[in-house]
Design an enzyme around this catalytic site. Structure first.
Site, PDB file in Angstrom:
ATOM      1  N   ASP A  65       0.830  -1.204   0.000  1.00 37.87           N
ATOM      2  CA  ASP A  65       0.000   0.000   0.000  1.00 37.87           C
ATOM      3  C   ASP A  65       0.868   1.260   0.000  1.00 37.87           C
ATOM      4  O   ASP A  65       2.090   1.194   0.199  1.00 37.87           O
ATOM      5  CB  ASP A  65      -0.944  -0.006   1.215  1.00 37.87           C
ATOM      6  CG  ASP A  65      -0.253  -0.416   2.516  1.00 37.87           C
ATOM      7  OD1 ASP A  65       0.995  -0.392   2.566  1.00 37.87           O
ATOM      8  OD2 ASP A  65      -0.940  -0.756   3.477  1.00 37.87           O
ATOM      9  N   ASN A 133      -7.710  -2.871  14.308  1.00 38.19           N
ATOM     10  CA  ASN A 133      -9.102  -3.182  13.937  1.00 38.19           C
ATOM     11  C   ASN A 133      -9.184  -4.330  12.921  1.00 38.19           C
ATOM     12  O   ASN A 133     -10.208  -4.527  12.292  1.00 38.19           O
ATOM     13  CB  ASN A 133      -9.809  -1.930  13.393  1.00 38.19           C
ATOM     14  CG  ASN A 133      -9.184  -1.407  12.115  1.00 38.19           C
ATOM     15  OD1 ASN A 133      -8.249  -2.002  11.580  1.00 38.19           O
ATOM     16  ND2 ASN A 133      -9.689  -0.299  11.612  1.00 38.19           N
ATOM     17  N   HIS A 135      -7.364  -4.714  10.147  1.00 41.50           N
ATOM     18  CA  HIS A 135      -7.074  -4.445   8.729  1.00 41.50           C
ATOM     19  C   HIS A 135      -5.745  -5.069   8.304  1.00 41.50           C
ATOM     20  O   HIS A 135      -4.835  -5.227   9.113  1.00 41.50           O
ATOM     21  CB  HIS A 135      -7.140  -2.943   8.392  1.00 41.50           C
ATOM     22  CG  HIS A 135      -6.014  -2.093   8.869  1.00 41.50           C
ATOM     23  ND1 HIS A 135      -6.186  -1.011   9.701  1.00 41.50           N
ATOM     24  CD2 HIS A 135      -4.688  -2.134   8.608  1.00 41.50           C
ATOM     25  CE1 HIS A 135      -5.033  -0.431   9.919  1.00 41.50           C
ATOM     26  NE2 HIS A 135      -4.096  -1.095   9.274  1.00 41.50           N
ATOM     27  N   GLU A 140      -9.742  -1.656   5.378  1.00 40.73           N
ATOM     28  CA  GLU A 140     -10.449  -1.394   6.627  1.00 40.73           C
ATOM     29  C   GLU A 140     -11.700  -2.280   6.716  1.00 40.73           C
ATOM     30  O   GLU A 140     -12.141  -2.832   5.696  1.00 40.73           O
ATOM     31  CB  GLU A 140     -10.857   0.091   6.674  1.00 40.73           C
ATOM     32  CG  GLU A 140      -9.685   1.061   6.622  1.00 40.73           C
ATOM     33  CD  GLU A 140      -8.925   1.167   7.952  1.00 40.73           C
ATOM     34  OE1 GLU A 140      -8.963   0.232   8.777  1.00 40.73           O
ATOM     35  OE2 GLU A 140      -8.276   2.215   8.159  1.00 40.73           O
TER      36      GLU A 140
HETATM   37  C1  GLP Z   1      -0.627   0.223   8.621  1.00 48.42           C
HETATM   38  C2  GLP Z   1      -0.224  -0.605   7.403  1.00 48.42           C
HETATM   39  C3  GLP Z   1      -0.403  -2.089   7.635  1.00 48.42           C
HETATM   40  C4  GLP Z   1       0.200  -2.465   8.982  1.00 48.42           C
HETATM   41  C5  GLP Z   1      -0.526  -1.735  10.076  1.00 48.42           C
HETATM   42  C6  GLP Z   1      -0.036  -2.090  11.474  1.00 48.42           C
HETATM   43  O1  GLP Z   1      -1.949   0.554   8.642  1.00 48.42           O
HETATM   44  N1  GLP Z   1      -0.945  -0.235   6.233  1.00 48.42           N
HETATM   45  O2  GLP Z   1       0.213  -2.809   6.581  1.00 48.42           O
HETATM   46  O3  GLP Z   1       0.093  -3.853   9.175  1.00 48.42           O
HETATM   47  O4  GLP Z   1      -0.320  -0.341   9.878  1.00 48.42           O
HETATM   48  O5  GLP Z   1       1.134  -1.384  11.763  1.00 48.42           O
HETATM   49  P1  GLP Z   1       2.113  -1.715  12.945  1.00 48.42           P
HETATM   50  O6  GLP Z   1       2.860  -2.947  12.541  1.00 48.42           O
HETATM   51  O7  GLP Z   1       3.007  -0.522  13.061  1.00 48.42           O
HETATM   52  O8  GLP Z   1       1.274  -1.943  14.155  1.00 48.42           O
END
Ligand code: GLP
Length: 254
Positions: A65, A133, A135, A140
């Site tokens: 992304d 949440n 995702h 989402e």
């Molecule tokens: C973002 C990214 C996800 C990632 C998520 C959790 O939203 N788009 O790919 O998994 O954050 O991030 P973290 O690993 O910092 O908790």
């Protein structure tokens, strides 16, 4: 699903890197995630690369992304983030690392173009973190379980969670281009990583809850080759921890 529970973040990273290594040495197409969770995996992959145990020379890599309205050169872009945390430290050429064009004037066209690139290449192994949440990528809750790469309005909680990387919450983009759940599901192998208590609820829903767009990661239950690697805190709300440990110890995984 194969569920591996590890003592801490470092051990999660070591197991994930170990699983990825044979793919990397075969020149696989890698699916990479940003966020803090894969950092221990990336640190271990960098170490293995520097010790010449693995080489990325024949690999190519696709990000999940990118924020809309942010150029590749912006330090907060996911493209720069993956350079800083992984790809600039390993033997992969920059032009073999792909990401959605966040600053394209037409985000929908950029999403379509990226979908074509990813599906044309075919991801061999995809690494995923998970949002609090549920995702994955930036899909989402309410995302189509079979959707393709798209422009996604970010949940206010996601914006708040990611504000720590920006000067203020106001600077966090409100939209992203993300591979869809259908796109992600086409990867041949998937590694879902999570660490910490803040991910325990999402992991419980993803692994043991119903398959539902309310928890987008639950779509992974439909995939034939998913390995979930989590620390004890992220596993703390799972009902069947003892069974998962038993399966691993008895080497009974399919
Ligand atoms: C973002 C990214 C996800 C990632 C998520 C959790 O939203 N788009 O790919 O998994 O954050 O991030 P973290 O690993 O910092 O908790």
């Amino acid at each position: 699903m194969r569920i591996l529970i590890r003592k801490n973040n470092e051990a999660v990273g070591q197991s994930a890197a170990q699983l990825m290594s044979p793919f990397i040495n075969r020149g696989a197409t890698l699916g990479l995630a940003t966020g803090s969770t894969p950092l221990s995996t990336y640190a271990e992959l960098i170490r293995l690369n520097q010790d010449a145990e693995i080489s990325f020379q024949q690999c190519q890599a696709f990000l999940l992304d990118e924020y809309v309205g942010i150029s590749r050169t912006d330090p907060n872009s996911y493209y720069q983030t993956i350079r800083d945390t992984l790809t600039s430290h390993i033997d992969i050429a920059d032009d073999r690392v792909f990401s959605p064009a966040g600053d394209h004037g037409d985000s929908f066209a950029a999403a379509q173009a990226y979908e074509n690139q990813v599906s044309g290449a075919g991801v061999d192994i995809q690494i995923l973190g998970i949002g609090a949440n549920g995702h994955i990528g930036f899909n989402e809750p309410s995302s189509s379980l079979s959707g393709l790469t798209k422009v996604q309005a970010l949940h206010p909680k996601t914006v708040a969670d990611n504000a720590r990387f920006f000067a203020s919450e106001n600077e966090v983009p409100t939209h992203a281009i993300t591979q869809g759940l259908g796109t992600i599901s086409r990867a041949k192998n998937i590694l879902l990583l999570a660490v910490g208590e803040s991910k325990a609820q999402a992991i419980a829903q993803a692994v043991e809850g119903p398959v539902s767009a309310s928890c987008p990661a639950s779509i992974l239950q439909m995939h034939p080759a998913v390995t979930v690697i989590i620390d004890e805190a992220a596993a703390s709300r799972l009902d069947n921890v003892e069974y998962y440990r038993h399966v691993e110890q008895a080497n009974l995984n399919e």
